[in-house]
Motif scaffolding. Structure first.
Motif, short mmCIF file in Angstrom:
data_model
loop_
_atom_site.label_atom_id
_atom_site.label_comp_id
_atom_site.label_asym_id
_atom_site.label_seq_id
_atom_site.Cartn_x
_atom_site.Cartn_y
_atom_site.Cartn_z
N GLU A 5 0.79 -0.95 0.07
CA GLU A 5 0.00 0.16 -0.02
C GLU A 5 0.71 1.21 -0.01
N GLU A 6 1.97 1.22 0.79
CA GLU A 6 2.91 2.37 0.79
C GLU A 6 3.64 2.55 -0.70
N LYS A 7 3.99 1.37 -1.12
CA LYS A 7 4.61 1.59 -2.62
C LYS A 7 3.51 2.10 -3.52
N ARG A 8 2.36 1.51 -3.38
CA ARG A 8 1.32 2.07 -4.53
C ARG A 8 1.14 3.59 -4.27
N LEU A 9 0.93 4.10 -3.06
CA LEU A 9 0.72 5.31 -2.64
C LEU A 9 2.12 6.30 -3.42
N THR A 10 3.19 5.69 -2.86
CA THR A 10 4.39 6.50 -3.60
C THR A 10 4.41 6.54 -5.00
N LEU A 11 3.90 5.30 -5.76
CA LEU A 11 3.84 5.38 -7.17
C LEU A 11 2.92 6.26 -7.71
N PHE A 12 1.61 6.37 -7.27
CA PHE A 12 0.55 7.54 -7.63
C PHE A 12 1.48 8.91 -7.63
N GLU A 13 1.84 9.31 -6.35
CA GLU A 13 2.65 10.36 -6.25
C GLU A 13 3.60 10.75 -7.26
N THR A 14 4.43 9.72 -7.33
CA THR A 14 5.59 10.13 -8.39
C THR A 14 5.11 10.31 -9.65
N ALA A 15 4.01 9.51 -10.05
CA ALA A 15 3.47 9.56 -11.46
C ALA A 15 2.96 10.93 -11.57
N GLN A 16 2.19 11.62 -10.42
CA GLN A 16 1.68 12.87 -10.61
C GLN A 16 2.61 14.05 -10.62
N LYS A 17 3.60 13.94 -10.03
CA LYS A 17 4.99 14.85 -9.89
C LYS A 17 5.63 14.75 -11.18
N PHE A 18 6.32 13.55 -11.62
CA PHE A 18 7.14 13.53 -12.73
C PHE A 18 6.58 13.05 -14.12
N GLY A 19 5.27 12.37 -13.93
CA GLY A 19 4.78 11.78 -15.22
C GLY A 19 4.82 10.26 -15.25
N ILE A 20 4.05 9.65 -16.21
CA ILE A 20 4.04 8.32 -15.99
C ILE A 20 5.60 7.58 -16.77
N ASN A 21 6.00 8.45 -17.71
CA ASN A 21 7.10 7.72 -18.26
C ASN A 21 8.52 8.23 -17.60
N ALA A 22 8.46 8.80 -16.53
CA ALA A 22 9.60 9.24 -15.96
C ALA A 22 10.48 8.16 -15.05
N THR A 23 11.58 8.27 -15.16
CA THR A 23 12.62 7.15 -14.76
C THR A 23 12.07 6.81 -13.33
N THR A 25 9.16 7.21 -11.81
CA THR A 25 7.79 6.51 -11.82
C THR A 25 8.10 4.93 -12.05
N ILE A 26 8.94 4.68 -13.32
CA ILE A 26 9.01 3.37 -13.70
C ILE A 26 9.68 2.49 -12.77
N ARG A 27 10.85 3.00 -12.05
CA ARG A 27 11.58 2.33 -11.11
C ARG A 27 10.54 1.90 -9.64
N CYS A 28 9.65 2.98 -9.41
CA CYS A 28 8.76 2.93 -8.40
C CYS A 28 7.79 1.75 -8.77
N SER A 29 7.31 1.88 -9.81
CA SER A 29 6.25 0.67 -10.66
C SER A 29 7.11 -0.63 -10.60
N GLN A 30 8.21 -0.77 -10.86
CA GLN A 30 9.06 -2.14 -10.95
C GLN A 30 9.09 -2.55 -9.39
N GLU A 31 9.37 -1.72 -8.43
CA GLU A 31 9.52 -2.01 -7.15
C GLU A 31 7.95 -2.48 -6.52
N LEU A 32 6.94 -1.94 -7.08
CA LEU A 32 5.84 -2.17 -6.72
C LEU A 32 5.36 -3.87 -7.23
N ASP A 33 5.68 -3.88 -8.42
CA ASP A 33 5.71 -5.25 -9.01
C ASP A 33 6.28 -6.21 -8.35
#
Length: 71
Positions: A5-23, A25-33
């Motif tokens: 849940e914490e990583k999911r929220l971090t991913l959402f915030e990172t995507a809002q701040k940097f965009g979904i294609n930002a490095t 955001t992608i790193r955070c998404s991979q960590e959640l995966d």
């Protein structure tokens, strides 16, 4: 589950701040995966240990305590 849940929220915030294609955001998404795959692997092992088919256990969890709409 808290880590997921914490990583999911971090991913959402990172995507809002940097965009979904930002490095970041992608790193955070991979960590959640990775967290989700680890959780899934534990569930599969538990079902193997209990002798249940993982798909059957998931389906059982969805319908447990619910009345069927069509009998």
């Amino acid at each position: 589950m808290n880590k997921i849940e914490e990583k999911r929220l971090t991913l959402f915030e990172t995507a809002q701040k940097f965009g979904i294609n930002a490095t970041e955001t992608i790193r955070c998404s991979q960590e959640l995966d990775s967290l989700l795959n680890g959780c899934r692997g534990g569930l599969i092992q538990q079902t193997k240990d209990s002798g249940l088919n993982p798909a059957a256990q998931i389906e059982h969890g969805r319908t447990a305590g619910k009345k069927e709409a069509f009998s």
